[in-house]
Design an enzyme around this catalytic site. Structure first.
Site, short mmCIF file in Angstrom:
data_model
loop_
_atom_site.label_atom_id
_atom_site.label_comp_id
_atom_site.label_asym_id
_atom_site.label_seq_id
_atom_site.Cartn_x
_atom_site.Cartn_y
_atom_site.Cartn_z
N GLU A 111 -6.54 -10.10 -2.96
CA GLU A 111 -7.33 -10.11 -1.67
C GLU A 111 -8.90 -9.80 -2.03
O GLU A 111 -9.58 -9.12 -1.37
CB GLU A 111 -7.04 -8.79 -0.69
CG GLU A 111 -5.41 -8.92 -0.29
CD GLU A 111 -4.83 -7.77 0.47
OE1 GLU A 111 -5.76 -7.27 1.17
OE2 GLU A 111 -3.92 -7.69 0.54
N GLU A 140 0.62 -1.13 0.08
CA GLU A 140 -0.03 -0.07 0.09
C GLU A 140 0.71 1.29 -0.20
O GLU A 140 0.51 2.09 0.79
CB GLU A 140 -0.96 0.03 1.02
CG GLU A 140 -2.11 -1.32 1.02
CD GLU A 140 -2.99 -1.47 2.12
OE1 GLU A 140 -2.69 -0.49 3.26
OE2 GLU A 140 -3.76 -2.32 2.19
#
Length: 564
Positions: free
Chosen positions: A441, A339
């Protein structure tokens, strides 16, 4: 410019049309004939001196010129004008794919956002492009309406609400009915996820055997489809059996993260991760390494947050060396810096080259692992200005130019309400980089309820599996006593919830079932099968033989000979 996919020394263009598409569409029996549009995967990420020709020859925008309309911010008209198209009679449920070339004046660069305003609703973002002054940039996006519209506006405006001159050219808008979209998806599945095979049967003297009985069964799949697991799977035999029956890939939900393996400085503990690795290894399941560093300080160990300068650098080096040396060649991927588009904990403290150092050191420690960026809100939405598709692409290019060993694109795919047209457009642009793309995910927000979770999950999974540049899909559905992160596939007794039914049905659909047949007058038997490993049994009279073969991606028919 069409991008191509490579598998070994094979190349295959996903752009299709004409008689070839017609032939394959007949082969899957979805329609007796198909004269609808073929999806165009074309995408561009470079800024060009002149715009290319419009996709679909403009579609329903052919010969239509944009008008100037007041820009809309949060459903309120502003004081400046922006180019727009007036759209009439849009249908509910159809998939609308649009693209345009954008040039700006009045700023060196700007994030241009496409929005749609109907009588009932404003769709704030249905596509973006990072446009530059003095050249043309390609915007690709799309939308699906939740109600029909007699009159709508498709607007292109500056996302930071500042008044700049926006010029658009070579615009296109192509509608697909739901059936047309599914047919296009199935075409890619048939050409990218399957392969033709011919089995030749003869006797020991080489004589062809007609009428030999053949049974073919797929024993493993080439395409990685898996889920997150947690420590809750350890010692839980029903959970383990349920998982192994379905998935060929796994990722540890939290057990490899720094806060889990070294909660206190200098006290590393890999016991749980080791036990989970033993489980996946015992069942020949591949595993992704998630993650080495997480840029969000909230998920950085408290003791690390208190370090700075040389002490932090030393801790970082120790983390990489400890983790990567212990698990060298165990994990197919590593999410190195998680991220990084949204957070920059390490670069703030160690300087702008910190990320380069992470990837370089990880590559030296495990040269065979594919190193990934992993990010959210890239395919889920285009409203997040920190993680637009062009931002992701630019970050990858900057790091690779700096010498970074980064070979994979991770898309977390935490959806609320998916936009399949936007998702595909984003994947098209990312595919121009030529790197493996994984949905890492996947889940659907619990806020929509279990029934909609299932509907939306099927949309996302079909989009991922039918895009030629997606190399694997991982669900984020690790099971805990109190449920899952956002979406569970089963209840605590492993009875399917609606999302679990979707997964099981798709796993069955995307696998070659047992095939039974006979050889023809040439001693041959042909079929189309999903890529993977197969076992075959052949019998004729009192003679029989068993063997195995593989189907990997190729344009060529796989030929396999067996003697009785």
């Amino acid at each position: 410019m069409f991008y191509t996919l490579q598998c070994g020394n094979m190349k295959h263009s996903p752009i299709f049309g004409g008689y070839l598409a017609f032939f394959f569409l007949l082969s899957i029996s979805l329609a007796a004939s198909y004269d609808g549009p073929a999806y165009d995967f074309t995408a561009y990420t470079e800024c060009k001196a002149q715009p290319e020709e419009p996709l679909y020859q403009g579609g329903i925008l052919k010969d239509q010129q944009p008008v100037m309309k007041r820009s809309i911010i949060s459903e309120t008209a502003t004081g400046f004008y922006t180019p727009a198209f007036v759209l009439k009679n849009l249908t509910q449920g159809s998939v609308y794919c649009f693209s345009t070339w954008v040039r700006i004046q009045g700023a060196n660069s700007a994030l241009i956002r496409a929005s749609l305003k109907t009588e009932n609703r404003t769709y704030d973002c249905i596509g973006t492009v990072s446009a530059k002054s003095g050249c043309w940039s390609f915007l690709k996006g799309g939308f699906i309406l939740d109600s029909p519209s007699n009159l709508a506006l498709l607007l292109f405006q500056n996302s930071d609400d500042k008044d700049i001159d926006i010029t658009i050219a070579s615009s296109s808008l192509q509608p697909f009915t739901d059936q047309e979209w599914r047919i296009n998806q199935q075409y890619i599945i048939n050409t990218q996820r399957k392969r033709a095979a011919t089995i030749h049967v003869s006797d020991q003297q080489g004589n062809r055997l007609q009428g030999a009985e053949i049974t073919v069964d797929q024993v493993s799949k080439d395409f990685p489809f898996g889920s997150a697991i947690a420590s809750t799977i350890l010692g839980n035999l029903p959970y383990q059996s349920w998982f192994v029956e379905r998935f060929n890939a796994a990722v540890f939900e939290n057990e490899l993260k720094w806060y889990a393996t070294e909660p206190d400085q200098g006290k590393t503990n890999y016991t749980i991760a080791d036990q989970m690795l033993e489980f996946v290894r015992a069942h020949q399941i591949i595993a992704r390494g998630h993650n080495i560093f997480w840029e969000d300080p909230k998920y950085t160990p408290a003791w690390v947050r208190n370090l700075a300068g040389p002490e932090l650098q030393s801790a970082v080096n120790s983390r990489i060396q400890s983790l990567m040396s212990k698990y060298k060649e165990e994990f197919i991927h590593w999410d190195v810096s998680n991220e990084m588009l949204h957070f920059d904990f390490y670069e703030q403290r160690l300087g702008p080259d910190a990320t380069l150092h992470f990837y370089e050191t990880a590559h030296q420690s495990d040269p065979l692992a594919t190193l990934f960026m992993n990010e959210f809100n890239v395919v889920e939405t285009c409203s997040d200005v920190k993680s637009t598709v062009d931002t992701y692409i630019e970050r990858i290019r900057d790091l690779k130019q700096g010498g970074m060993y980064m070979d994979g694109i991770g898309l977390e795919s935490h959806f609320t309400v998916p936009n399949p047209a936007l998702m595909r457009a984003v994947l098209d642009k990312l595919a121009t980089l030529g790197l493996p793309i994984w949905l890492t995910e996947v889940d659907i927000s619990s806020s929509v309820g279990e029934e909609l979770q299932a509907i939306y999950l099927e949309q996302v999974l079909r989009e991922g599996f039918s895009h030629p540049s997606v190399n694997g899909i991982m669900l984020w559905t690790a099971l805990h006593p109190k449920g899952c992160y956002e979406m569970c596939l089963t209840d605590k007794n492993f009875k399917n919830l609606p999302a679990g039914e979707v997964v099981d049905n798709l796993l069955k659909e995307w696998q070659t079932g047992e095939i039974n047949g006979q050889t023809d007058e040439h001693g041959s038997y042909s079929f189309y099968g999903f890529l993977g490993e197969y076992k075959v049994n052949v019998s004729s009279g009192n003679r029989s033989a068993n063997s195995t073969f593989s189907l990997c991606r190729s344009d060529e028919t796989k030929h396999f000979s067996i003697q009785l």
